[in-house]
Write an enzyme that holds these catalytic residues in place. Sequence first.
Site, short mmCIF file in Angstrom:
data_model
loop_
_atom_site.label_atom_id
_atom_site.label_comp_id
_atom_site.label_asym_id
_atom_site.label_seq_id
_atom_site.Cartn_x
_atom_site.Cartn_y
_atom_site.Cartn_z
CG HIS A 29 -11.05 -13.32 -28.87
ND1 HIS A 29 -11.95 -12.59 -29.62
CD2 HIS A 29 -10.48 -14.19 -29.73
CE1 HIS A 29 -11.93 -13.01 -30.87
NE2 HIS A 29 -11.05 -13.98 -30.97
CG LEU A 165 -24.69 -8.41 -27.57
CD1 LEU A 165 -24.80 -7.56 -26.31
CD2 LEU A 165 -23.44 -9.29 -27.49
CB SER A 173 -15.44 0.13 -30.97
OG SER A 173 -15.82 -0.53 -32.14
CG LEU A 415 -36.08 -18.22 -32.00
CD1 LEU A 415 -37.14 -17.68 -31.06
CD2 LEU A 415 -36.73 -18.89 -33.22
S1 MYA Z 1 -25.44 -12.55 -31.69
C1 MYA Z 1 -25.96 -10.99 -32.36
C2 MYA Z 1 -25.03 -9.91 -31.97
N1 MYA Z 1 -25.52 -8.60 -32.38
C3 MYA Z 1 -25.16 -7.97 -33.50
O1 MYA Z 1 -24.35 -8.44 -34.27
C4 MYA Z 1 -25.85 -6.63 -33.74
C5 MYA Z 1 -24.93 -5.59 -34.33
N2 MYA Z 1 -23.75 -5.43 -33.51
C6 MYA Z 1 -23.74 -4.87 -32.28
O2 MYA Z 1 -24.75 -4.44 -31.74
C7 MYA Z 1 -22.38 -4.80 -31.58
O3 MYA Z 1 -21.37 -4.91 -32.55
C8 MYA Z 1 -22.18 -5.90 -30.51
C9 MYA Z 1 -20.78 -5.85 -29.97
C10 MYA Z 1 -23.18 -5.66 -29.37
C11 MYA Z 1 -22.42 -7.30 -31.10
N3 MYA Z 1 -21.24 -12.23 -29.20
O4 MYA Z 1 -18.61 -3.52 -26.86
P1 MYA Z 1 -17.49 -3.97 -27.72
C12 MYA Z 1 -17.09 -9.34 -28.28
C13 MYA Z 1 -20.37 -12.28 -28.19
O5 MYA Z 1 -16.36 -3.02 -27.83
P2 MYA Z 1 -19.26 -3.72 -30.01
C14 MYA Z 1 -26.20 -12.60 -30.12
O6 MYA Z 1 -27.05 -11.83 -29.82
C15 MYA Z 1 -15.80 -9.13 -29.03
O7 MYA Z 1 -15.26 -10.37 -29.44
N4 MYA Z 1 -19.31 -11.45 -28.07
O8 MYA Z 1 -18.00 -4.35 -29.22
C16 MYA Z 1 -25.69 -13.67 -29.13
C17 MYA Z 1 -14.98 -8.41 -28.00
O9 MYA Z 1 -14.50 -9.30 -27.01
P3 MYA Z 1 -12.96 -9.84 -27.11
C18 MYA Z 1 -19.16 -10.53 -29.03
O10 MYA Z 1 -19.06 -4.03 -31.43
C19 MYA Z 1 -24.87 -12.97 -28.09
C20 MYA Z 1 -16.02 -7.52 -27.31
O11 MYA Z 1 -17.30 -8.14 -27.56
C21 MYA Z 1 -20.03 -10.41 -30.11
O12 MYA Z 1 -19.49 -2.31 -29.63
C22 MYA Z 1 -24.16 -13.92 -27.17
C23 MYA Z 1 -16.04 -6.13 -27.90
O13 MYA Z 1 -16.99 -5.38 -27.19
C24 MYA Z 1 -21.11 -11.32 -30.18
N5 MYA Z 1 -21.99 -11.29 -31.18
O14 MYA Z 1 -20.51 -4.58 -29.48
C25 MYA Z 1 -23.36 -13.20 -26.11
N6 MYA Z 1 -19.61 -9.40 -30.89
O15 MYA Z 1 -12.08 -8.66 -26.93
C26 MYA Z 1 -22.54 -14.14 -25.24
C27 MYA Z 1 -18.51 -8.90 -30.32
O16 MYA Z 1 -12.80 -10.88 -26.03
C28 MYA Z 1 -23.38 -14.82 -24.21
N7 MYA Z 1 -18.22 -9.57 -29.20
O17 MYA Z 1 -12.83 -10.44 -28.49
C29 MYA Z 1 -22.53 -15.67 -23.29
C30 MYA Z 1 -23.35 -16.41 -22.21
C31 MYA Z 1 -23.81 -15.46 -21.12
C32 MYA Z 1 -24.74 -16.13 -20.10
C33 MYA Z 1 -24.02 -17.16 -19.22
C34 MYA Z 1 -24.96 -17.77 -18.17
C35 MYA Z 1 -24.35 -18.81 -17.36
#
Ligand code: MYA
Length: 415
Positions: A29, A165, A173, A415
């Site tokens: 990751h 998100l 991707s 939620l």
């Molecule tokens: S969970 C709901 C998530 N949304 C969906 O499933 C909707 C449909 N899917 C999409 O819109 C896309 O597939 C998403 C990824 C946007 C999910 N949480 O841009 P990429 C990592 C965290 O090429 P895409 C919710 O909303 C993945 O492991 N990370 O991928 C809570 C990889 O990283 P690594 C995720 O598919 C969210 C990287 O992203 C998730 O185009 C909490 C790939 O990026 C996921 N659900 O876009 C977020 N899915 O290489 C974290 C994939 O390392 C918050 N990835 O494995 C953290 C705290 C932040 C605040 C801190 C404050 C101090």
Amino acid sequence: ETNPVSKENSSLSTIVRRFKDSVSLGKTHKFWESQPVGQFKDIGDSNLPEGPIEPPTLLSEVKQEPYNLPSQYEWTTCDMESDETCREVYDLLKCNYVEDDENMFRFNYSQEFLTWALRPPGYYRSWHIGVRAKSSKKLVAFITGVPARIRVRDEVVKMAEINFLCVHKKLRSKRLAPVMIKEVTRRVHLENIWQAAYTAGVVLPTPITTCQYWHRSLNPKKLIDVGFSRLGARMTMSRTIKLYKLPDSPATPGFRNMELRDVPAVTRLLRNYLSQFVVAPDFDENDVEHWLLPTENVVDSYLVESPETHEITDFCSFYTLPSSILGNQNHSTLKAAYSYYNVSTKTPLLQLMNDALIVAKQKDFDVFNALDVMHNESFLKELKFGPGDGQLHYYLYNYRIRHALRPSELGLVLL
Ligand code: MYA
């Protein structure tokens, strides 16, 4: 990808999910390994202390400018008080948000729900973050945070709850998600908050617990027609309908809707109940008024007021989250209720939740969903919930928990 839209479990989808999860454990990751979160390599290492992984920095040391986006895109702060912006967010999510593994259903959060979820007491407008295409101004990605106080064992920690998100299907991707996550992190830091809580259907480094969805059919005919559930072995449609039949009205004397005047009593009941879990929100009266006072088509709450003493002894609640049914001739929406916070001190939890099923049926929900968190295990099987094919992983950002929790040790519903 495994997602938290769950439908009734079939053995094939379970096998597919286990396979994908086992692959993700061995996966690298690139992004998550660079973040202050529990790492897979550290699982089982009891020498690591519980609590913050990194200390806060001075606010003046927090990066002052937004992260760079690919040149065709720009940041936008989404004003969720504007109906027009709320509609754009609604449309993005309606077409691009979470689906089940077989792409049969997609969450369809309503606009009213989004306004409720994103505007709790003390919310920050700057934490509602969008990405637009520079040329067309079309909204193509979204991520949000809302502030919360979350207790971990004896410590109440100010956190951001991160949700919604979403990256448009055509932009997947391309590593946009890590930029969105870094940007929300930066804006949370600017408010002097250093921890976050979030859930996902995918396995990431590393869950504090992994929960199962369970589903209780209220309208079995429709659920079977749309492929949410299947007719059981040796079952006919009429026997299935009979199996899930419920009384017309709740059984518990004094069972009624929660009202504004009940906020102090419900807060006391809930705080006392949640104190037994390892991780749970630290709700005050303002939070209870926002999160639990009934809002039409968003959240329903009921309580039991003792007919003799007028004491509030029990409480149950659920939120409304429909899913679009993808590619069905006869039905376009699945109306689902999701179990939220429930407290029983006098009415047995089983009876209280049966009454919740009855009122959900009266309100025309097709299915009642619940996670195996808190004391939910104690009623799921008896009230004819069946296990789902979806799992939900819970995470904390910049806060280490030494051992993963059992779902029953978790008192938090996001939620
Ligand atoms: S969970 C709901 C998530 N949304 C969906 O499933 C909707 C449909 N899917 C999409 O819109 C896309 O597939 C998403 C990824 C946007 C999910 N949480 O841009 P990429 C990592 C965290 O090429 P895409 C919710 O909303 C993945 O492991 N990370 O991928 C809570 C990889 O990283 P690594 C995720 O598919 C969210 C990287 O992203 C998730 O185009 C909490 C790939 O990026 C996921 N659900 O876009 C977020 N899915 O290489 C974290 C994939 O390392 C918050 N990835 O494995 C953290 C705290 C932040 C605040 C801190 C404050 C101090």
